[in-house]
Design a protein around this motif. Sequence first.
Motif, PDB file in Angstrom:
ATOM      1  N   GLU A  46       0.827  -1.208   0.000  1.00  0.00           N
ATOM      2  CA  GLU A  46       0.000   0.000   0.000  1.00  0.00           C
ATOM      3  C   GLU A  46       0.863   1.259   0.000  1.00  0.00           C
ATOM      4  O   GLU A  46       0.559   2.231  -0.692  1.00  0.00           O
ATOM      5  CB  GLU A  46      -0.927  -0.006   1.221  1.00  0.00           C
ATOM      6  CG  GLU A  46      -1.787   1.226   1.346  1.00  0.00           C
ATOM      7  CD  GLU A  46      -2.795   1.399   0.217  1.00  0.00           C
ATOM      8  OE1 GLU A  46      -3.102   2.569  -0.100  1.00  0.00           O
ATOM      9  OE2 GLU A  46      -3.243   0.403  -0.347  1.00  0.00           O
ATOM     10  N   ASN A  47       1.951   1.249   0.736  1.00  0.00           N
ATOM     11  CA  ASN A  47       2.824   2.420   0.809  1.00  0.00           C
ATOM     12  C   ASN A  47       3.771   2.550  -0.370  1.00  0.00           C
ATOM     13  O   ASN A  47       4.441   3.566  -0.524  1.00  0.00           O
ATOM     14  CB  ASN A  47       3.610   2.417   2.124  1.00  0.00           C
ATOM     15  CG  ASN A  47       2.736   2.825   3.278  1.00  0.00           C
ATOM     16  OD1 ASN A  47       2.072   3.839   3.237  1.00  0.00           O
ATOM     17  ND2 ASN A  47       2.712   2.002   4.314  1.00  0.00           N
TER      18      ASN A  47
ATOM     19  N   TRP B  81       2.335   5.123  -5.762  1.00  0.00           N
ATOM     20  CA  TRP B  81       2.718   6.513  -5.957  1.00  0.00           C
ATOM     21  C   TRP B  81       1.617   7.462  -5.510  1.00  0.00           C
ATOM     22  O   TRP B  81       0.440   7.276  -5.794  1.00  0.00           O
ATOM     23  CB  TRP B  81       3.029   6.780  -7.429  1.00  0.00           C
ATOM     24  CG  TRP B  81       3.646   8.117  -7.637  1.00  0.00           C
ATOM     25  CD1 TRP B  81       4.969   8.421  -7.592  1.00  0.00           C
ATOM     26  CD2 TRP B  81       2.958   9.350  -7.892  1.00  0.00           C
ATOM     27  NE1 TRP B  81       5.154   9.758  -7.809  1.00  0.00           N
ATOM     28  CE2 TRP B  81       3.931  10.365  -7.993  1.00  0.00           C
ATOM     29  CE3 TRP B  81       1.622   9.703  -8.025  1.00  0.00           C
ATOM     30  CZ2 TRP B  81       3.623  11.682  -8.233  1.00  0.00           C
ATOM     31  CZ3 TRP B  81       1.308  11.026  -8.259  1.00  0.00           C
ATOM     32  CH2 TRP B  81       2.304  11.997  -8.370  1.00  0.00           C
ATOM     33  N   ARG B  82       2.030   8.492  -4.774  1.00  0.00           N
ATOM     34  CA  ARG B  82       1.171   9.606  -4.362  1.00  0.00           C
ATOM     35  C   ARG B  82       1.995  10.867  -4.522  1.00  0.00           C
ATOM     36  O   ARG B  82       3.213  10.835  -4.382  1.00  0.00           O
ATOM     37  CB  ARG B  82       0.729   9.439  -2.911  1.00  0.00           C
ATOM     38  CG  ARG B  82      -0.263   8.305  -2.723  1.00  0.00           C
ATOM     39  CD  ARG B  82      -0.647   8.153  -1.248  1.00  0.00           C
ATOM     40  NE  ARG B  82      -1.501   7.007  -1.048  1.00  0.00           N
ATOM     41  CZ  ARG B  82      -1.099   5.750  -1.013  1.00  0.00           C
ATOM     42  NH1 ARG B  82       0.171   5.453  -1.164  1.00  0.00           N
ATOM     43  NH2 ARG B  82      -1.952   4.765  -0.828  1.00  0.00           N
TER      44      ARG B  82
ATOM     45  N   GLU C 269       2.537  13.655  -2.739  1.00  0.00           N
ATOM     46  CA  GLU C 269       3.166  14.394  -1.640  1.00  0.00           C
ATOM     47  C   GLU C 269       4.609  13.943  -1.419  1.00  0.00           C
ATOM     48  O   GLU C 269       4.961  12.801  -1.630  1.00  0.00           O
ATOM     49  CB  GLU C 269       2.395  14.182  -0.322  1.00  0.00           C
ATOM     50  CG  GLU C 269       0.926  14.455  -0.389  1.00  0.00           C
ATOM     51  CD  GLU C 269       0.141  13.209  -0.756  1.00  0.00           C
ATOM     52  OE1 GLU C 269       0.493  12.099  -0.343  1.00  0.00           O
ATOM     53  OE2 GLU C 269      -0.843  13.366  -1.491  1.00  0.00           O
TER      54      GLU C 269
ATOM     55  N   SER D  76       5.034  11.132   1.025  1.00  0.00           N
ATOM     56  CA  SER D  76       4.723   9.843   0.403  1.00  0.00           C
ATOM     57  C   SER D  76       5.919   9.288  -0.348  1.00  0.00           C
ATOM     58  O   SER D  76       6.135   8.077  -0.388  1.00  0.00           O
ATOM     59  CB  SER D  76       3.541   9.979  -0.552  1.00  0.00           C
ATOM     60  OG  SER D  76       2.371  10.272   0.161  1.00  0.00           O
TER      61      SER D  76
ATOM     62  N   ILE E 294       8.185   7.685   2.222  1.00  0.00           N
ATOM     63  CA  ILE E 294       7.562   6.438   2.694  1.00  0.00           C
ATOM     64  C   ILE E 294       7.635   5.369   1.611  1.00  0.00           C
ATOM     65  O   ILE E 294       7.925   4.210   1.891  1.00  0.00           O
ATOM     66  CB  ILE E 294       6.104   6.700   3.141  1.00  0.00           C
ATOM     67  CG1 ILE E 294       6.114   7.571   4.399  1.00  0.00           C
ATOM     68  CG2 ILE E 294       5.355   5.391   3.374  1.00  0.00           C
ATOM     69  CD1 ILE E 294       4.761   8.125   4.776  1.00  0.00           C
ATOM     70  N   ARG E 295       7.391   5.761   0.357  1.00  0.00           N
ATOM     71  CA  ARG E 295       7.440   4.822  -0.765  1.00  0.00           C
ATOM     72  C   ARG E 295       8.843   4.207  -0.883  1.00  0.00           C
ATOM     73  O   ARG E 295       8.998   2.999  -1.022  1.00  0.00           O
ATOM     74  CB  ARG E 295       7.036   5.526  -2.056  1.00  0.00           C
ATOM     75  CG  ARG E 295       6.931   4.648  -3.252  1.00  0.00           C
ATOM     76  CD  ARG E 295       6.307   5.342  -4.455  1.00  0.00           C
ATOM     77  NE  ARG E 295       6.912   6.621  -4.775  1.00  0.00           N
ATOM     78  CZ  ARG E 295       6.372   7.809  -4.508  1.00  0.00           C
ATOM     79  NH1 ARG E 295       5.216   7.888  -3.899  1.00  0.00           N
ATOM     80  NH2 ARG E 295       6.988   8.927  -4.840  1.00  0.00           N
TER      81      ARG E 295
ATOM     82  N   ASP F 286       9.764   6.183 -10.695  1.00  0.00           N
ATOM     83  CA  ASP F 286       9.756   7.208  -9.661  1.00  0.00           C
ATOM     84  C   ASP F 286      10.829   8.264  -9.939  1.00  0.00           C
ATOM     85  O   ASP F 286      11.860   7.982 -10.544  1.00  0.00           O
ATOM     86  CB  ASP F 286      10.020   6.554  -8.299  1.00  0.00           C
ATOM     87  CG  ASP F 286       9.637   7.448  -7.145  1.00  0.00           C
ATOM     88  OD1 ASP F 286       8.498   7.312  -6.677  1.00  0.00           O
ATOM     89  OD2 ASP F 286      10.459   8.285  -6.727  1.00  0.00           O
TER      90      ASP F 286
END
Length: 106
Positions: free
Chosen positions: A11-12, A15-16, A18, A21, A24-25, A63
Amino acid sequence: SFEIGNDFLLENMVWRPEMASAVIRKAAVYCLSSVIERKLVARSTLVASFSHILPVLFTDLEDGDFLTRKYSCLTLEHLLGELKGFVTGDDINRIYPELMKRLNDS
């Protein structure tokens, strides 16, 4: 047994936009790589989660952070090593072009 499917790591890794994020990713991708490398997850769990992990890793390969891309490559390396005999030619045909893009990564 360590579960991957819908757990916090996968879940982490999604891609988001922020900045928090992104950090955390990167950490989640590194953790997954380490868990697989250290054989802390059952092969059966990896087999069951493979179709869920791949698309997320593919997005992490794109990323903006170099280390996230690097850890995604390492995760794929460990995953493919653990799943010898399970990964099909079609899987390799999907993975190979994604990894080839990373050869000129800087």
